[in-house]
Design a protein around this motif. Structure first.
Motif, mmCIF file in Angstrom:
data_model
loop_
_atom_site.group_PDB
_atom_site.id
_atom_site.type_symbol
_atom_site.label_atom_id
_atom_site.label_comp_id
_atom_site.label_asym_id
_atom_site.label_seq_id
_atom_site.Cartn_x
_atom_site.Cartn_y
_atom_site.Cartn_z
ATOM 1 N N ILE A 1 0.875 -1.270 -0.022
ATOM 2 C CA ILE A 1 0.186 -0.027 0.110
ATOM 3 C C ILE A 1 0.834 1.400 -0.062
ATOM 4 C CG2 ILE A 1 -1.618 1.404 1.509
ATOM 5 C CD1 ILE A 1 -2.947 -1.247 1.808
ATOM 6 N N PHE B 1 2.103 1.831 -3.310
ATOM 7 C CA PHE B 1 1.109 2.097 -4.399
ATOM 8 C C PHE B 1 0.788 3.753 -3.926
ATOM 9 C CE2 PHE B 1 -3.530 2.599 -4.833
ATOM 10 C CZ PHE B 1 -3.547 2.266 -6.187
ATOM 11 N N PHE B 2 0.668 4.157 -2.683
ATOM 12 C CA PHE B 2 0.642 5.352 -2.465
ATOM 13 C C PHE B 2 1.492 6.483 -3.064
ATOM 14 C CE2 PHE B 2 -2.790 6.501 0.491
ATOM 15 C CZ PHE B 2 -3.550 5.483 0.452
ATOM 16 N N VAL C 1 1.215 6.540 -7.029
ATOM 17 C CA VAL C 1 0.031 7.377 -7.348
ATOM 18 C C VAL C 1 0.432 8.942 -7.232
ATOM 19 C CG1 VAL C 1 -2.231 8.102 -7.072
ATOM 20 C CG2 VAL C 1 -1.739 5.522 -7.262
ATOM 21 N N ASN C 2 0.930 9.284 -5.985
ATOM 22 C CA ASN C 2 1.210 10.574 -5.761
ATOM 23 C C ASN C 2 2.261 11.266 -6.413
ATOM 24 O OD1 ASN C 2 -0.813 11.096 -4.095
ATOM 25 N ND2 ASN C 2 -0.009 10.016 -2.293
ATOM 26 N N SER C 3 3.152 10.548 -6.744
ATOM 27 C CA SER C 3 4.458 10.833 -7.587
ATOM 28 C C SER C 3 3.831 10.868 -9.279
ATOM 29 C CB SER C 3 5.698 10.362 -7.540
ATOM 30 O OG SER C 3 5.438 8.957 -7.693
ATOM 31 N N GLY C 4 2.774 10.639 -9.330
ATOM 32 C CA GLY C 4 2.075 10.886 -10.820
ATOM 33 C C GLY C 4 2.323 9.782 -11.835
ATOM 34 N N TYR D 1 0.737 7.247 -12.570
ATOM 35 C CA TYR D 1 -0.512 6.760 -13.089
ATOM 36 C C TYR D 1 -1.099 7.657 -13.874
ATOM 37 C CZ TYR D 1 -0.516 2.329 -10.803
ATOM 38 O OH TYR D 1 -0.054 1.055 -10.083
ATOM 39 N N ASP D 2 -0.619 9.067 -14.132
ATOM 40 C CA ASP D 2 -1.274 10.267 -14.642
ATOM 41 C C ASP D 2 -1.330 9.856 -16.194
ATOM 42 O OD1 ASP D 2 -1.676 11.097 -12.342
ATOM 43 O OD2 ASP D 2 -0.150 13.024 -12.511
#
Lengths: 64, 845
Positions: free
Chosen positions: A19, A22-23, A26-29, A31-32
């Motif tokens: 987790i 995963f966080f 996502v937070n470092s972009g 999945y953008d």
């Protein structure tokens, strides 16, 4: 069955780490933009390949 | 040379066909590459000079045609105005290390290789600290050292490799959307991981309850489940609780109310059972339930974000004007200054050069020019305006510089009042979505009442079973499948249509499209290309030894620097002119008549035939009416002193897909009509091949609005296709509105749909898909309701334990999803047929 007392906490640690990663992802972009990142690696690799070929050519050009 | 001018060659850079008799080709590494225009040639040269040729090897889509090479020739940087500090403060932010950062929208990005190219090219510039470009959203952030490089230089560097950068304002809606979808992804991820873990534990627990299990192990496994489920309830499911609470406060029931209630009840009851060490737990049902619901939400959010990103494109031109300071003895002037538009006020004087957009309403003080008001009135022909006449913000100055006294800016300007008219029209728009919401509200109220009744009944008869039976009722009747039924189908359909360039901005579109029975087109720019094109050249008998190419080069050279529609058409047909243009001296534009200039030692005249004859000292020819040329074309004469050279014909043309699209719409049983604001009789002629029976021309925006209202009052559902700002009110009033991709930003924002591809055949396809979607939604909803009707009495009677209810609920949701996905395969087949049908129609044209 007593091993459960060890195995379950270990699995909990794995989940926590998953987790966490995963966080971070996502937070470092990461999945953008799912489309262009996948191809980026191709360019860089080719770049070094080209350099390699050129170097080899240079070597061939050199007088023995 | 021989190979480069051969027919049917395609441009090495953009892949478009190289025009005949042109040669912009480039010798790269000993190989001659064909180029269609000087713009593409310049871009390709820049790319090779910088050693970035791999771009051509790896791109997966052809690049966009560059056309104009002005960005490479111009001495001054076209982006220079972006260096004004008053302008920059709205776009640039400072980082910790005293570096500047800006977000850009970069037009023309077509594939992943484009992002690589831009990053490599910019990375070589000194002073660039970091570049991050997102190819999907066409957005990027650039961080640079202000002492080493200026913003305008960065923008120009991007332009040099063929992309169009436009800075994004601070208050654009981009970043909150990204944050929101990231948060939702995190919630979904947590729910997914927890669902797998609790699922595994649940298998052990179910096995244990069938085969027998020591209380010690059962309690341990239940406690582990609590560990996984708690973050799901308090973190992942948070949006349901927030939305449920908000809806209760607003006294309007939404689906999230029973969802939140079911999650709360199941969680607290299971937690109670775990702590007390007896009863039943349903942790697995809670996580599965949350995960599926979040998945639906996430899909919906992604579509919204993608559409938002495609629409919001940053600011193309810096909002500046040239302010002129007048002294007492008008009209002598002091130094002109570039100022931001927002600092202008009524009474100031500004200069607007040819080709510039007039930034605000005002009165002309000096100068005569052609002003195109196409943006406001839809009229394609430019009007002649002179001193004392009013001009409006958003219109384009076509020919000569104008000195304008500022009248109204911002809120008070003509442009803003049209926006206000549009907002008013939006208020009386039929809202199907709202109706659906209200129905859902009643449904949920009924559901809660039933659950309450069931709970009371069992509490009175068998209190120990009351909680679990109520929970079963809530879970079984959970409108999960019902709430997925519509979004799942809509998601699939809008993804499908987006691939065809049909971009849906409002969720109600697909529902309403299926009910459309009347399609209304606006002529300007929707059925036609919207630009003048050179149709043919008739060389005079006395000068038959001069080639057509030579005539065009002369004409384009004479019109060099002008933004008049005819000049633009000439530049186009001359491959943007600059490469082959000949130097012209004593160039003089005569508004409303034409242009004269010296090429070599000879005087040339280009313009209205009568004027050209007059100037060149030729006798008037009787009987040379417009009937000589092709239908509905504009005639322009070219002569040199004493000799008539040629007549060039220009005309607007039908979009190549217009006929096919209209025939397909008719096949679908729809009525097609035309409401045009264009007063020119030419409009009627150009669209003649379409065979439209219902055409109304020269309509004011209010009249168009009235016409659409009239149709609606007769019970028709109207689809309106438009593009200009003057269409905005009528776009708002129509049941579904479509703006074409080249339309003004304003009408794109106010339209329900943006047709990015400009291919009108997407309209019948969209309507067919919408009909399909409605059928699928109906199937889904009937299934969900039928399932509820069967399951509810069973659950209320206590025959369905909560775990069976959860499995039934998930299975039902899954079925609904699969049914929605069926739409993709079916619609592809349908569209495949439509497309081939369309091409047959095209061939018969």
């Amino acid at each position: 069955m007593q091993s459960l007392y060890l195995l379950i906490p270990i699995s909990l640690i794995f989940i926590a780490v998953a987790i966490r990663i995963f966080f971070w992802a996502v937070n470092s972009g990461q999945y953008d933009d799912l489309d262009s990142e996948g191809e980026r690696i191709l360019f860089d690799q080719e770049d070094s390949l080209d350099d390699l070929i050129n170097e080899q050519k240079d070597d061939l050009d050199k007088p023995l | 040379m021989t190979t480069s001018t051969a027919a049917n060659q395609s441009c090495y850079h953009c892949g478009l066909e190289v025009p005949q008799h042109s040669d912009f080709s480039l010798v790269i590494k000993g190989i001659r590459r064909a180029m269609c225009c000087p713009g593409c040639a310049a871009v390709a040269a820049t790319i090779f000079e910088n050693g970035l040729q791999q771009f051509y090897k790896f791109r997966s889509a052809p690049s966009t045609q560059v056309v104009s090479s002005s960005a490479f020739e111009a001495q001054e940087n076209p982006y220079a105005n972006w260096d004004l500090s008053e302008i920059q403060q709205d776009y640039i932010s400072e980082t910790d290390q005293r570096l500047l950062s800006i977000r850009l929208y970069i037009g023309n990005i077509t594939c992943a290789a484009c992002t690589w190219l831009i990053e490599q090219h910019l990375g070589k510039l000194p002073g660039i600290d970091r570049i991050a470009i997102n190819g999907t959203t066409r957005r990027g952030e650039i961080i640079w050292t202000p002492e080493t490089i200026s913003l305008s230089e960065i923008l120009q560097a991007i332009k040099q490799i063929g992309y169009d950068p436009s800075p994004i304002n601070h208050d654009s809606s981009l970043s909150p959307a990204t944050n929101e979808s990231r948060k939702l992804l995190l919630r979904l991820g947590v729910a997914g991981l927890a669902m797998m873990q609790t699922g595994m534990v649940a298998i052990a627990l179910y096995a244990g309850s069938f085969q027998g299990m020591q209380a010690e192990w059962q309690n341990l496994l239940r406690l582990i489940s609590v560990l996984f489920v708690t973050p799901v309830v308090f973190y992942s499911a948070q949006p349901f609780f927030i939305s449920a609470w908000r809806s209760l406060k607003m006294r309007h029931l939404v689906m999230d109310v029973p969802v939140a209630l079911a999650i709360t009840l199941a969680y607290s009851a299971s937690l109670w059972a775990t702590l007390r060490g007896g009863g039943e737990v349903y942790f697995d049902s809670i996580t599965m339930f949350s995960f599926f619901l979040l998945l639906g939400r996430f899909a919906e959010q992604r579509i919204r974000d993608k559409n938002l990103l495609l629409l919001n494109r940053g600011t193309l031109l810096p909002p500046v004007a040239t302010q002129v300071f007048l002294q007492e003895d008008f009209p002598q002037t002091k130094a002109d200054l570039q100022v931001p538009i927002k600092t202008l006020s009524a009474g100031d004087f500004i200069r607007v050069n040819a080709g510039q957009i007039i930034p605000c309403d005002g009165l002309i003080k000096e100068g005569v020019s052609q002003v195109s008001e196409a943006l406001l009135t839809g009229e394609s022909r430019a009007l002649t305006k002179q001193a004392g006449e009013p001009v409006y913000g958003g219109t384009v100055n076509g020919a000569n510089p104008l000195l304008i006294e500022v009248g109204a800016t911002g809120e008070a300007s003509c442009l803003s009042s049209i926006v206000k008219l549009a907002e008013r029209a939006a208020l009386d728009k039929p809202h199907w979505a709202m109706l659906a919401d209200r129905l859902a509200g009643y449904f949920i109220a009924a559901l809660l009442i039933v659950a309450g009744a069931v709970a009371t009944y069992w509490w009175l008869h068998e209190p120990q079973r009351a909680l679990w039976i109520t929970l079963s009722v809530l879970v079984v009747t959970c409108p999960c499948a019902l709430s997925l039924a519509t979004p799942a189908a809509l998601t699939v359909a809008s993804n499908l249509l987006r691939a065809r360039g049909f971009l849906i901005n409002r969720m109600h579109v697909l529902e309403t499209l299926a009910a459309i029975d009347h399609v209304v087109f606006d002529k300007t720019g929707t059925l036609t290309e919207g630009d003048l094109k050179r149709v043919s050249v008739k060389i005079s008998d006395t000068s038959h030894d001069i080639s057509e190419q030579q005539i065009i080069v002369w004409a384009a050279s004479l019109e060099r620097g002008s933004q008049h529609p005819i000049a633009l058409a000439l530049h186009d047909s001359n491959g943007s002119g600059s490469a082959t243009a000949i130097a012209v001296s004593e160039q003089r534009f005569v508004t409303g008549s034409g242009v004269s200039g010296k090429i070599g030692a000879e005087m040339f005249y280009l313009g209205r035939p009568a004027w050209v004859r007059d100037m060149a000292g030729l006798p008037e020819i009787s009987g040379s009416g417009p009937s000589e040329g092709p239908n509905q074309s504009i005639e322009v004469g070219l002569a040199r002193s004493g000799e008539w050279l040629a007549t060039i014909y220009f005309a607007d043309q039908l979009r190549p897909t217009a006929l096919a699209a209209i025939n397909q719409l008719r096949q679908l049983g729809l009525k097609v009509s035309l409401l045009s604001g264009d007063p020119s009789p030419g409009a009627a002629q150009i669209i003649k091949p379409l065979g439209l029976s219902d055409c109304q021309l020269s309509l004011q925006p209010e009249q168009k609005l009235a016409a659409v209202r009239d149709l609606q009052q007769r019970g028709k559902r109207v689809l309106m296709v438009g593009d200009g700002i003057n269409d905005v009110p009528v776009l708002q009033a129509a049941d579904v509105s479509v703006a074409l991709g080249r339309a003004s930003d304003l009408s794109q924002i106010h339209a329900d749909v943006t047709l990015l591809s400009g291919d009108l055949r997407a309209l019948p396809e969209a309507i067919a898909t919408a009909t399909q979607t409605r059928r699928i939604i109906k199937q889904n909803i009937s299934w969900a309701i039928a399932y509820n009707l069967v399951a509810l009495p069973l659950a209320a009677a206590g025959y369905v334990p909560p775990w069976a209810a959860a499995i039934g609920m998930s299975g039902s949701s899954l079925l609904v999803m699969v049914n929605a996905l069926r739409l993709a395969t079916r619609a592809t087949k349908l569209l495949g047929w439509k497309r081939s049908n369309g091409s047959r129609l095209m061939q018969s044209l």
